[in-house]
Design an enzyme around this catalytic site. Structure first.
Site, short mmCIF file in Angstrom:
data_model
loop_
_atom_site.label_atom_id
_atom_site.label_comp_id
_atom_site.label_asym_id
_atom_site.label_seq_id
_atom_site.Cartn_x
_atom_site.Cartn_y
_atom_site.Cartn_z
N GLY A 239 -0.45 -4.54 -10.43
CA GLY A 239 0.14 -4.47 -9.10
C GLY A 239 1.49 -5.13 -8.95
O GLY A 239 2.10 -5.06 -7.87
N GLU A 289 -3.60 -6.32 -15.80
CA GLU A 289 -3.58 -4.85 -15.96
C GLU A 289 -2.30 -4.26 -15.37
O GLU A 289 -2.36 -3.47 -14.44
CB GLU A 289 -4.79 -4.24 -15.24
CG GLU A 289 -6.13 -4.81 -15.67
CD GLU A 289 -7.24 -4.51 -14.65
OE1 GLU A 289 -6.95 -3.90 -13.61
OE2 GLU A 289 -8.37 -4.89 -14.92
N GLY A 291 0.83 -1.85 -14.89
CA GLY A 291 1.28 -0.52 -15.27
C GLY A 291 2.75 -0.39 -14.92
O GLY A 291 3.64 -0.42 -15.77
N ARG A 292 3.01 -0.29 -13.61
CA ARG A 292 4.37 -0.08 -13.12
C ARG A 292 5.37 -1.11 -13.66
O ARG A 292 6.48 -0.75 -14.04
CB ARG A 292 4.36 -0.18 -11.59
CG ARG A 292 5.64 0.25 -10.91
CD ARG A 292 5.59 -0.08 -9.42
NE ARG A 292 4.38 0.34 -8.78
CZ ARG A 292 4.21 1.52 -8.18
NH1 ARG A 292 5.20 2.36 -8.12
NH2 ARG A 292 3.05 1.83 -7.63
N ARG A 328 6.62 10.97 -6.25
CA ARG A 328 6.56 9.70 -5.51
C ARG A 328 7.21 9.75 -4.13
O ARG A 328 6.66 9.22 -3.16
CB ARG A 328 7.15 8.55 -6.33
CG ARG A 328 6.31 8.19 -7.57
CD ARG A 328 6.72 6.87 -8.19
NE ARG A 328 6.50 5.78 -7.26
CZ ARG A 328 7.42 5.24 -6.48
NH1 ARG A 328 8.68 5.64 -6.54
NH2 ARG A 328 7.11 4.28 -5.65
N TYR A 332 4.33 8.87 -1.57
CA TYR A 332 4.32 7.46 -1.16
C TYR A 332 5.56 7.07 -0.38
O TYR A 332 5.82 5.88 -0.22
CB TYR A 332 4.30 6.54 -2.38
CG TYR A 332 3.22 6.78 -3.39
CD1 TYR A 332 1.88 6.68 -3.05
CD2 TYR A 332 3.55 7.04 -4.72
CE1 TYR A 332 0.90 6.85 -4.01
CE2 TYR A 332 2.57 7.21 -5.68
CZ TYR A 332 1.25 7.11 -5.32
OH TYR A 332 0.28 7.27 -6.27
N CYS A 359 8.77 25.28 -2.72
CA CYS A 359 8.58 25.80 -1.36
C CYS A 359 7.75 24.84 -0.53
O CYS A 359 6.61 25.14 -0.14
CB CYS A 359 7.90 27.16 -1.44
SG CYS A 359 8.73 28.26 -2.58
N GLU A 360 8.29 23.66 -0.27
CA GLU A 360 7.65 22.63 0.54
C GLU A 360 8.75 21.80 1.17
O GLU A 360 9.70 21.40 0.48
CB GLU A 360 6.82 21.65 -0.32
CG GLU A 360 5.70 22.24 -1.12
CD GLU A 360 4.41 22.36 -0.33
OE1 GLU A 360 4.33 21.85 0.81
OE2 GLU A 360 3.48 23.01 -0.85
N TYR A 388 4.26 6.45 -12.88
CA TYR A 388 3.76 7.42 -11.90
C TYR A 388 4.78 8.55 -11.69
O TYR A 388 4.96 9.04 -10.58
CB TYR A 388 3.39 6.70 -10.58
CG TYR A 388 2.44 5.54 -10.84
CD1 TYR A 388 1.13 5.79 -11.23
CD2 TYR A 388 2.87 4.22 -10.76
CE1 TYR A 388 0.27 4.74 -11.54
CE2 TYR A 388 2.01 3.16 -11.06
CZ TYR A 388 0.71 3.44 -11.44
OH TYR A 388 -0.14 2.40 -11.75
C1 LIG Z 1 -3.56 1.47 -11.11
C2 LIG Z 1 -4.29 0.26 -11.56
C3 LIG Z 1 -3.60 -0.79 -12.19
C4 LIG Z 1 -2.10 -0.76 -12.41
O1 LIG Z 1 -1.39 -0.90 -11.22
P1 LIG Z 1 0.20 -1.15 -11.28
O2 LIG Z 1 0.58 -1.27 -9.87
O3 LIG Z 1 0.82 0.02 -11.94
O4 LIG Z 1 0.42 -2.41 -12.03
C5 LIG Z 1 -4.33 -1.86 -12.65
N1 LIG Z 1 -5.68 -1.94 -12.47
C6 LIG Z 1 -6.37 -0.95 -11.86
C7 LIG Z 1 -7.83 -1.08 -11.72
C8 LIG Z 1 -5.70 0.17 -11.39
O5 LIG Z 1 -6.40 1.14 -10.78
#
Ligand SMILES: *Cc1c(COP(=O)(O)O)cnc(C)c1O
Length: 429
Positions: A239, A289, A291-292, A328, A332, A359-360, A388
């Site tokens: 997150g 965890e 990602g982004r 995105r 979002y 077409c949106e 994403y």
């Molecule tokens: C999507 C997700 C993440 C990664 O979130 P980011 O905002 O990309 O860091 C981590 N843990 C879980 C359980 C997720 O669903």
């Protein structure tokens, strides 16, 4: 830090000229900087150095095999949300024993596959799922390692579609119900091994306070579960947000220092300074965890301007990428900085909507934004599209998926070929 900057008026990814890449491989084109991905991974790892920890990259942010391989070679673990993602991790040389499996709707096939591969933990999202996991593991004659996802009921103060840690979200088990659920599992579910505790309160958090609130609220619970049930890890989720605004400048410390105290986005060093002291005495392995944070600023989507269209109310620049390539903004209200690949000779500015061919009416990348002037035929980059982005691309309007390129120094490698028209109909009758 990220690997994109102008050199000789030309936007580069590391040492590669994006204009040349667009000419060679066509557009729309995703381009990622390997150096940026590695830098982010290493900085996060270093920020957590004060505690026993593991970084489990959230595969869903960008699941290209070459991106996964880069991180697997660094020793990363992986957070997966489907059997397909586990398959990708294994293909890329990642170790299932360092995989955690999240998600509210795991199917039997996915559970069986993950048990056979020996993943580190199932991150379970309900009592019903925990019972089902116990049943499937029993049928296979094995024990399933599990952690329950706690919903701490903390407001992540992010977009409503990516907030996950409030009671009204579908994710996790209510904070108050967790201790009872672990007691029940220890008593009644012989094929479950209670290995950890998990949480994840939302995505694109740019202030530290929700993280602190969640960690402070859940730490006593983690301590209790360790004492009572011998859990060994606590995953505090992903997150960590990135900066989407001014994304060419915002990689620098100068930019950060210019922002007022309250506007200054979270840095990973601050995250480490605030979080590590609050978890290090628990004696648990801390999992992250992200990602982004790892891949977001490490990628751009290059697209070519096809037409200018002057309407009564607005001027449009129509480009060859659409919401099917990068959803995105539509999904979002996501912001992507837009910069020309060739710096214009004048500093003339235009106020335009940059829109795709789909077409949106939701198919736009910006509205009424003042941009450096660019013309039909010119290429632009949508910045910070590494997370994403491609993973959410679809074939809507029967548009082939774009190619992906990974840049390492002066070398550019096609890590996913552009789809052909035949690919579009493969598998159909
Ligand atoms: C999507 C997700 C993440 C990664 O979130 P980011 O905002 O990309 O860091 C981590 N843990 C879980 C359980 C997720 O669903």
């Amino acid at each position: 830090m990220h690997g994109f900057c102008y050199r000789n008026e030309s936007l580069h990814c590391e040492d590669v000229d994006l204009q040349a890449l667009a000419a060679e491989h066509g557009t729309p084109l995703y381009v990622y900087s390997a150096g940026t991905i590695l830098d982010h991974y290493r900085r996060l790892d270093a920020a957590l150095a004060g505690v026993d920890h593991e970084v489990a990259y959230a595969v869903k942010a960008n699941s290209n095999l070459s991106v996964l391989r880069l991180l697997a070679n660094e020793g990363a673990g992986f957070d997966i949300v489907s059997g397909g993602e586990l398959f990708r991790v294994i293909k890329a040389g990642g170790d299932p024993a360092h995989c955690t499996f999240a998600g509210v709707g795991k199917t039997r096939d996915e559970i069986v596959y993950a048990l056979e591969q020996g993943i580190y933990s199932f991150n379970v999202e309900s009592a019903e799922e925990l019972r089902y996991l116990n049943q499937v593991a029993g049928e296979l004659g094995v024990t399933a390692p599990a952690a329950v996802r706690v919903n701490p009921n903390v407001d992540a103060k992010t977009h409503k579609y990516i907030s996950t840690g409030k009671s009204e979200n579908k994710f996790g088990v209510d904070f108050e119900a967790i201790a009872g659920l672990y007691d029940m599992a220890a008593r009644d579910l012989p094929h479950i091994r209670l290995r950890g505790l998990q949480m994840h309160i939302g995505s694109q958090l740019t202030s530290i306070s929700p993280f602190i609130e969640a960690v402070e609220k859940v730490a006593p619970l983690a301590r209790l579960l360790k004492e009572k049930h011998g859990i060994e890890f606590w995953s505090i989720g992903g997150g960590i947000g990135i900066i989407y605004q001014e994304s060419l400048e915002s990689g620098s410390i100068d930019w950060w220092e210019k922002q007022s105290e309250q506007d200054r986005p979270l840095t990973i060093e601050q995250y480490g300074r605030e979080i590590v002291p609050r978890v290090k005495d628990l004696g648990l392995k801390i999992l992250l965890e992200p990602g982004r944070f790892i891949v977001g600023n490490a990628g751009v989507l290059v697209t070519r301007c096809l037409y200018e269209k002057k309407g009564a109310a607005k001027t449009f620049r129509i480009v060859d990428a659409g919401m099917n390539d990068l959803i995105r903004p539509a999904l979002y209200e996501g912001h992507h900085e837009i910069v020309p690949l060739k710096q214009p000779a004048t500093d003339g500015r235009v106020t335009v909507d940059v829109v795709g061919p789909i077409c949106e009416s939701g198919d736009f990348f910006c509205q009424n934004r003042e941009l450096p002037d660019f013309q039909p035929g010119d290429c632009i980059a949508l910045m910070s599209a590494g997370a994403y982005g491609f993973v959410m691309a679809s074939n809507y309007n029967s548009r082939p998926l774009p190619a992906e390129i990974l840049v390492e120094g002066g070398t550019a490698t096609v890590i996913r070929k552009r789809q052909t028209l035949d690919d579009l109909v493969a598998g159909e009758l």
